[in-house]
Motif scaffolding. Structure first.
Motif, short mmCIF file in Angstrom:
data_model
loop_
_atom_site.label_atom_id
_atom_site.label_comp_id
_atom_site.label_asym_id
_atom_site.label_seq_id
_atom_site.Cartn_x
_atom_site.Cartn_y
_atom_site.Cartn_z
N GLN A 95 0.81 -1.21 0.00
CA GLN A 95 0.00 0.00 0.00
C GLN A 95 0.85 1.27 0.00
O GLN A 95 0.45 2.29 -0.55
CB GLN A 95 -0.93 0.00 1.22
N ASP A 96 2.02 1.21 0.63
CA ASP A 96 2.81 2.44 0.79
C ASP A 96 4.08 2.44 -0.05
O ASP A 96 4.95 3.29 0.12
CB ASP A 96 3.18 2.65 2.26
N PHE A 97 4.22 1.47 -0.99
CA PHE A 97 5.39 1.37 -1.88
C PHE A 97 6.68 1.11 -1.09
O PHE A 97 7.76 1.33 -1.61
CB PHE A 97 5.55 2.63 -2.73
N ARG A 98 6.54 0.64 0.13
CA ARG A 98 7.72 0.40 0.97
C ARG A 98 7.69 -0.97 1.63
O ARG A 98 8.67 -1.69 1.64
CB ARG A 98 7.83 1.48 2.07
N ARG A 99 6.54 -1.30 2.22
CA ARG A 99 6.45 -2.54 2.98
C ARG A 99 5.20 -3.32 2.54
O ARG A 99 4.16 -2.70 2.28
CB ARG A 99 6.36 -2.25 4.49
N PRO A 100 5.28 -4.64 2.51
CA PRO A 100 4.08 -5.42 2.19
C PRO A 100 3.07 -5.32 3.33
O PRO A 100 3.45 -5.16 4.50
CB PRO A 100 4.62 -6.84 2.04
N ASP A 101 1.79 -5.39 2.97
CA ASP A 101 0.76 -5.36 4.02
C ASP A 101 0.91 -6.56 4.95
O ASP A 101 0.68 -6.45 6.15
CB ASP A 101 -0.62 -5.36 3.37
N HIS A 102 1.29 -7.70 4.38
CA HIS A 102 1.61 -8.86 5.21
C HIS A 102 2.42 -9.84 4.37
O HIS A 102 2.43 -9.76 3.14
CB HIS A 102 0.35 -9.53 5.76
N VAL A 103 3.11 -10.74 5.05
CA VAL A 103 3.88 -11.78 4.36
C VAL A 103 3.27 -13.13 4.70
O VAL A 103 2.67 -13.31 5.77
CB VAL A 103 5.38 -11.75 4.75
N THR A 104 3.45 -14.07 3.78
CA THR A 104 2.94 -15.42 3.98
C THR A 104 4.11 -16.38 3.85
O THR A 104 4.82 -16.37 2.83
CB THR A 104 1.86 -15.78 2.94
N PHE A 105 4.34 -17.19 4.86
CA PHE A 105 5.42 -18.17 4.81
C PHE A 105 5.00 -19.33 3.91
O PHE A 105 3.86 -19.81 3.95
CB PHE A 105 5.74 -18.69 6.21
N VAL A 106 5.93 -19.77 3.07
CA VAL A 106 5.66 -20.86 2.13
C VAL A 106 6.81 -21.86 2.18
O VAL A 106 7.86 -21.59 2.75
CB VAL A 106 5.49 -20.33 0.68
#
Length: 403
Positions: A95-106
């Motif tokens: 959303q802010d071009f800097r950090r992901p809103d959330h990460v998902t472990f795979v």
């Protein structure tokens, strides 16, 4: 492709990969260390990616630190070394071009490598030196091309700082920027305003301190990235003068800011505001305010011994490299500096206590004024650095100081 033998930096970290593999998890060396090993460059931090989730990594090793566990990173402490181990992950929208809103472990290495910035940084290497290359990074390494993974627009929307990282890597690696990647930077350069100045500062200094800085600087200018940086939007022509600099010397951060300040068409009083806008350190600001006038005197061939004394230890580490970058003659400066009778205040044969013993009526700022007068006289060669000679000089020349 297999890298053999493994450089010592990877060999030291092999117990981490082996332990994860022995517990049934995938684990790879990733990122810049792999790239630099293949280029036979100096290897910096060795990073590890794994299919193990953070809790699983912590269960494998006795000593760990939760460095960035919300993003999947655990630091493993191994003897006297430490290694960042990060779980394979995918990232959501930014959303802010800097950090992901959330990460998902795979559990998928491919999914993890897809989110990386450039193909040459999206290489993974197992404990046997086997390279996994899913995005033609090896070919780009061979041809010295810097290319975004996948669609460059998506990579730069995820993290706009990657545009600065592109020009920084150009300077450090002497690589050509892939046309599509460069076009995306030119189109989206304004996104850089979304990034914290401190992060831009770090990449800019690394770019300007690298051996092939002119490559990165040219792209920085051609793509208009400079217009999204503090105080630079109207300084394109001034910054372009640095493209003519001699490339042979590496610069440190203080030298970078001195060179930039020298190039800018800013009033001297505005340089301080410019430096603060870039979140530079107190030391960097001090160096620029002190050395910029001296640099201008070198250009005008009006340098005095007092100027050399004022430059002090920064003369050889900051001022001379910048002057040489600008093509100025500096060969005699080091010799002149070494021949000065004083190099720092404590070299003077007297101190403030000496002044008060000689002139009991002197107080406060007057002590400093007399010390300054004596220092100037000794540096200028008017009086030898001898207590008796200095006292005689002060008795004869202290009319300007109220005693």
């Amino acid at each position: 492709m297999q890298l053999s033998p493994l450089p010592s930096e990877f060999q030291a970290a092999l117990p981490v990969l082996s332990a994860l593999n022995d517990h049934g998890y995938e684990a790879y060396f990733v990122g810049g260390a792999v790239r630099d090993a293949l280029l036979h460059d100096r290897i910096h931090d060795v990073d590890i990616a794994t299919s193990a989730y953070p809790a699983e990594v912590k269960s494998v090793f006795r000593r760990t630190v939760d460095t960035g566990i919300q993003h999947g990173t655990v630091t493993v402490l191994l003897d006297h070394d430490q290694y960042e181990v990060t779980t394979f992950r995918t990232e959501s929208t930014y959303q802010d071009f800097r950090r992901p809103d959330h990460v998902t472990f795979v559990r998928s290495l491919k999914e993890d490598l897809k989110r990386r910035d450039f193909t040459v940084n999206a290489l993974a290497m197992d404990q046997h030196g086997e390279i996994t290359d899913l995005f033609a990074g090896l070919s780009d390494l061979q041809h010295h091309i810097l290319r975004a993974v996948g669609k460059p627009e998506e990579r730069f929307h995820e993290d706009a700082l990657r545009m600065m990282r592109a020009v920084r890597f150009q300077s450090q690696l002497a690589f050509t920027l892939d046309p599509a990647t460069e076009q995306a930077i030119a189109h989206h350069h304004g996104l850089l305003t979304k990034i914290a100045v401190e992060r831009i500062n770090m990449e800019f200094v690394k770019m300007m301190a690298a051996k092939d800085r002119r490559l990165g600087l040219k792209t920085f200018l051609d793509t208009q990235l400079f217009t999204a940086c503090p105080g630079m939007d109207d300084q394109g022509a001034a910054l372009a003068t640095m493209l003519a600099d001699k490339p042979q010397l590496l610069l440190q951060s203080g030298s970078v800011w001195l060179r930039v300040a020298a190039a800018l068409t800013l009033p001297e009083k505005a340089v301080e505001r410019f430096m603060r806008a870039w979140k530079t350190t107190n030391t960097e600001r001090r160096q620029v305010s002190q050395l910029l006038p001296i640099l201008k005197k070198i250009t005008a061939h009006h340098l005095t011994d007092w100027d050399l004394y004022t430059a002090g230890a920064d003369l050889l580490t900051v001022l001379v490299p910048v002057a040489e970058q600008m093509g100025l003659t500096t060969a005699a400066l080091a010799t002149r500096y070494q021949q000065l009778p004083l190099h720092q205040a404590r070299d003077l044969a007297i101190s403030g206590r000496t002044i008060t013993e000689w002139f009991p009526q002197v107080q406060g700022p007057q002590i400093g004024a007399l010390l300054h007068l004596a220092t100037q006289a000794v540096v200028a060669g008017q009086v030898p650095n001898d207590a008796g000679a200095i006292r005689h000089f002060l008795e004869q020349h202290a009319e300007g100081v109220s005693l």
